[in-house]
Design an enzyme around this catalytic site. Structure first.
Site, PDB file in Angstrom:
ATOM      1  N   CYS A  54       0.939   1.833  -6.254  1.00 14.43           N
ATOM      2  CA  CYS A  54       0.286   1.146  -7.390  1.00 14.43           C
ATOM      3  C   CYS A  54      -0.221   2.100  -8.475  1.00 14.43           C
ATOM      4  O   CYS A  54      -0.133   1.793  -9.671  1.00 14.43           O
ATOM      5  CB  CYS A  54      -0.847   0.268  -6.883  1.00 14.43           C
ATOM      6  SG  CYS A  54      -1.861   1.045  -5.620  1.00 14.43           S
ATOM      7  N   HIS A 108      -6.441  -0.356 -11.626  1.00 16.95           N
ATOM      8  CA  HIS A 108      -6.558   1.091 -11.430  1.00 16.95           C
ATOM      9  C   HIS A 108      -6.633   1.777 -12.803  1.00 16.95           C
ATOM     10  O   HIS A 108      -5.774   1.566 -13.665  1.00 16.95           O
ATOM     11  CB  HIS A 108      -5.337   1.642 -10.690  1.00 16.95           C
ATOM     12  CG  HIS A 108      -5.283   1.290  -9.233  1.00 16.95           C
ATOM     13  ND1 HIS A 108      -6.290   0.652  -8.553  1.00 16.95           N
ATOM     14  CD2 HIS A 108      -4.297   1.531  -8.308  1.00 16.95           C
ATOM     15  CE1 HIS A 108      -5.949   0.505  -7.279  1.00 16.95           C
ATOM     16  NE2 HIS A 108      -4.743   1.019  -7.109  1.00 16.95           N
TER      17      HIS A 108
HETATM   18  P1  NAP Z   1      -2.623  -6.360   4.312  1.00 22.42           P
HETATM   19  O1  NAP Z   1      -3.470  -7.257   3.496  1.00 22.42           O
HETATM   20  O2  NAP Z   1      -3.229  -5.676   5.480  1.00 22.42           O
HETATM   21  O3  NAP Z   1      -1.352  -7.253   4.847  1.00 22.42           O
HETATM   22  C1  NAP Z   1      -0.445  -6.748   5.796  1.00 22.42           C
HETATM   23  C2  NAP Z   1       0.613  -7.800   6.144  1.00 22.42           C
HETATM   24  O4  NAP Z   1       1.467  -7.230   7.147  1.00 22.42           O
HETATM   25  C3  NAP Z   1       0.040  -9.108   6.736  1.00 22.42           C
HETATM   26  O5  NAP Z   1       0.814 -10.197   6.303  1.00 22.42           O
HETATM   27  C4  NAP Z   1       0.236  -8.906   8.241  1.00 22.42           C
HETATM   28  O6  NAP Z   1       0.389 -10.128   8.957  1.00 22.42           O
HETATM   29  C5  NAP Z   1       1.562  -8.153   8.260  1.00 22.42           C
HETATM   30  N1  NAP Z   1       1.725  -7.428   9.522  1.00 22.42           N
HETATM   31  C6  NAP Z   1       0.859  -6.564  10.103  1.00 22.42           C
HETATM   32  N2  NAP Z   1       1.349  -6.128  11.295  1.00 22.42           N
HETATM   33  C7  NAP Z   1       2.548  -6.750  11.446  1.00 22.42           C
HETATM   34  C8  NAP Z   1       3.539  -6.724  12.485  1.00 22.42           C
HETATM   35  N3  NAP Z   1       3.408  -5.976  13.593  1.00 22.42           N
HETATM   36  N4  NAP Z   1       4.654  -7.476  12.312  1.00 22.42           N
HETATM   37  C9  NAP Z   1       4.820  -8.244  11.190  1.00 22.42           C
HETATM   38  N5  NAP Z   1       3.910  -8.322  10.207  1.00 22.42           N
HETATM   39  C10 NAP Z   1       2.791  -7.569  10.331  1.00 22.42           C
HETATM   40  O7  NAP Z   1      -1.944  -5.218   3.438  1.00 22.42           O
HETATM   41  P2  NAP Z   1      -1.647  -5.191   1.835  1.00 22.42           P
HETATM   42  O8  NAP Z   1      -2.786  -4.617   1.094  1.00 22.42           O
HETATM   43  O9  NAP Z   1      -1.109  -6.524   1.442  1.00 22.42           O
HETATM   44  O10 NAP Z   1      -0.490  -4.098   1.759  1.00 22.42           O
HETATM   45  C11 NAP Z   1       0.824  -4.388   2.205  1.00 22.42           C
HETATM   46  C12 NAP Z   1       1.748  -3.234   1.881  1.00 22.42           C
HETATM   47  O11 NAP Z   1       1.847  -3.087   0.470  1.00 22.42           O
HETATM   48  C13 NAP Z   1       1.264  -1.895   2.437  1.00 22.42           C
HETATM   49  O12 NAP Z   1       2.367  -1.163   2.862  1.00 22.42           O
HETATM   50  C14 NAP Z   1       0.564  -1.270   1.241  1.00 22.42           C
HETATM   51  O13 NAP Z   1       0.552   0.123   1.323  1.00 22.42           O
HETATM   52  C15 NAP Z   1       1.443  -1.758   0.100  1.00 22.42           C
HETATM   53  N6  NAP Z   1       0.775  -1.833  -1.202  1.00 22.42           N
HETATM   54  C16 NAP Z   1      -0.439  -2.422  -1.362  1.00 22.42           C
HETATM   55  C17 NAP Z   1      -1.026  -2.485  -2.624  1.00 22.42           C
HETATM   56  C18 NAP Z   1      -2.348  -3.137  -2.884  1.00 22.42           C
HETATM   57  O14 NAP Z   1      -2.817  -3.069  -4.043  1.00 22.42           O
HETATM   58  N7  NAP Z   1      -2.991  -3.774  -1.900  1.00 22.42           N
HETATM   59  C19 NAP Z   1      -0.345  -1.966  -3.726  1.00 22.42           C
HETATM   60  C20 NAP Z   1       0.914  -1.394  -3.531  1.00 22.42           C
HETATM   61  C21 NAP Z   1       1.450  -1.343  -2.275  1.00 22.42           C
HETATM   62  P3  NAP Z   1      -0.853 -10.824   9.769  1.00 22.42           P
HETATM   63  O15 NAP Z   1      -1.731 -11.483   8.723  1.00 22.42           O
HETATM   64  O16 NAP Z   1      -0.158 -11.824  10.622  1.00 22.42           O
HETATM   65  O17 NAP Z   1      -1.539  -9.751  10.510  1.00 22.42           O
END
Ligand code: NAP
Length: 354
Positions: free
Chosen positions: A150, A243
């Site tokens: 991001c 950001h």
């Molecule tokens: P998050 O809120 O923790 O969500 C993670 C997701 O992954 C949830 O849907 C979770 O499902 C799923 N998950 C976790 N363990 C799993 C498994 N073993 N099998 C299948 N699904 C699983 O994380 P986030 O902030 O959305 O970030 C997601 C990704 O995008 C990360 O790689 C992060 O680095 C990237 N990212 C985030 C941002 C940001 O601003 N937040 C920006 C750019 C990139 P459950 O709900 O069922 O646990």
């Protein structure tokens, strides 16, 4: 153009997954036909599995959709991945191997030598690596394409016109990153209230490596990184979304502040030319006020898809300095991936009816 491409969301219950659900409502080309997450959520209706944390209400159309496990067989042509990075790598590979286009937000494959890391305004030609990736990995029609971290997206989008016009010699960037970038529940409140955290795991490395790949060259079988020197310092601050980045730049060619402003302000690129649905009309908004951009007021400009640049002024050490702001979960995550998918569709990489 094309419509009715069926899309699935891996990690649909998470912070980025919810943004995908929100942003894809009413998309002219893509229809959400599958929602998938971990075993904890699989089998439940989305309204029960996801604790909705966006300002807009959960769309009616997804409330009753049953969340599936993240295994191939989902009824869709492409999958967006907002999966936790601890699991994203192999799951994304499995989907690509099963014939799905995988458009990922996660860090796992970004730096792979056969995977495009793309910002459509910056390096749309890097998708030319896809046939090589398919050959290398034995994928038939599936592939993996990624968007950057991001904080890298805001920086690199603003640097792109300067790289083209003047060349970049040195970039020094200090970030002030929003809490939503850490997902939910993210940073404990007692660590961030009345405080700034001067460390975000792996973030500085990601900014330094990814921006060089993005501004580098793809020759169809690999990538040659850009040669500029870049140093990043990343901080977490008490802001919900958006950001902010303070940047100093040395250019290869001489340019005064007015030249820099003019080049930033007049920038448009392929997504604007193709009129892609998620393309901001103006990818870079230059602010003249001395106290802008600010996260609360400027993060949603152009539906959160444009980068705001302000305080462009001479730098006594390098050539000029400025402040950049971008929405981290829209332009920096889900919106970035949707624009990538639109680019790939326009370039003919998406196949229907798997
Ligand atoms: P998050 O809120 O923790 O969500 C993670 C997701 O992954 C949830 O849907 C979770 O499902 C799923 N998950 C976790 N363990 C799993 C498994 N073993 N099998 C299948 N699904 C699983 O994380 P986030 O902030 O959305 O970030 C997601 C990704 O995008 C990360 O790689 C992060 O680095 C990237 N990212 C985030 C941002 C940001 O601003 N937040 C920006 C750019 C990139 P459950 O709900 O069922 O646990």
């Amino acid at each position: 153009m094309s419509n009715n491409i069926r899309v699935g969301i891996l990690g649909a219950t998470g912070a980025v997954g919810q943004r995908f659900v929100e942003l894809l409502q009413g998309h002219p080309w893509f229809t959400v036909t599958a929602l998938a997450a971990s075993e904890r959520s699989a089998g439940k209706p989305y309204a029960e599995a996801a604790t909705w944390r966006l300002d807009t209400p959960m769309p009616e159309s997804v409330k009753g959709q049953v969340v599936q496990p993240c295994v191939p067989g989902l009824p869709c042509d492409l999958v967006f991945s907002g999966l936790d990075s601890s699991v994203a790598g192999p799951i994304e590979n499995t989907f690509a191997s099963a014939g799905y286009a995988v458009i990922s937000n996660s860090k796992n494959h970004r730096m792979d030598q056969d995977v495009p890391l793309v910002i459509p305004e910056v390096n749309p030609d890097h998708t030319a690596i896809i046939p090589h990736q398919q050959k290398q990995r034995g994928f038939d029609r599936g592939f993996i394409a990624t968007n950057p971290n991001c904080s890298t997206i805001g920086l690199t989008l603003a640097l792109k016109p300067l790289a083209d016009h003047f060349g970049l010699r040195t970039v020094m960037v200090t970030t002030m990153q929003a809490l939503s970038g850490a997902g939910y529940p993210g940073v404990p409140s007692l660590e961030i209230l009345d405080n700034v955290l001067p460390y975000i795991d792996d973030e500085e490395d990601k900014m330094e490596r990814e921006s060089l790949k993005l501004l580098g060259v793809c020759d169809g079988t690999g990538f040659k990184p850009a040669s500029m020197a870049i140093s990043a310092q990343c901080n977490r601050v008490h802001v919900q979304d958006g950001h902010m980045e303070c940047v100093s730049v040395a250019l290869e060619k001489r340019a005064d502040t007015q030249d820099v402003i003019e080049v930033l302000r007049s920038f448009t690129a392929l997504p604007q030319e193709l009129d892609l649905p998620f393309a901001p009309r103006r990818p870079i908004i230059v602010r003249d006020e001395p106290d802008r951009p600010q996260p609360r007021f400027d993060r949603n400009v152009e539906q959160g898809m444009a980068v705001s640049v302000g305080r462009v002024r001479p730098c006594p050490v390098l050539d000029f300095k400025c402040v950049i702001l971008s929405h981290n979960t829209i332009r920096g995550a889900a919106g970035a991936a949707i624009l990538n998918a639109e680019l790939l569709q326009a370039q003919g990489y998406l196949k229907r009816d798997r």
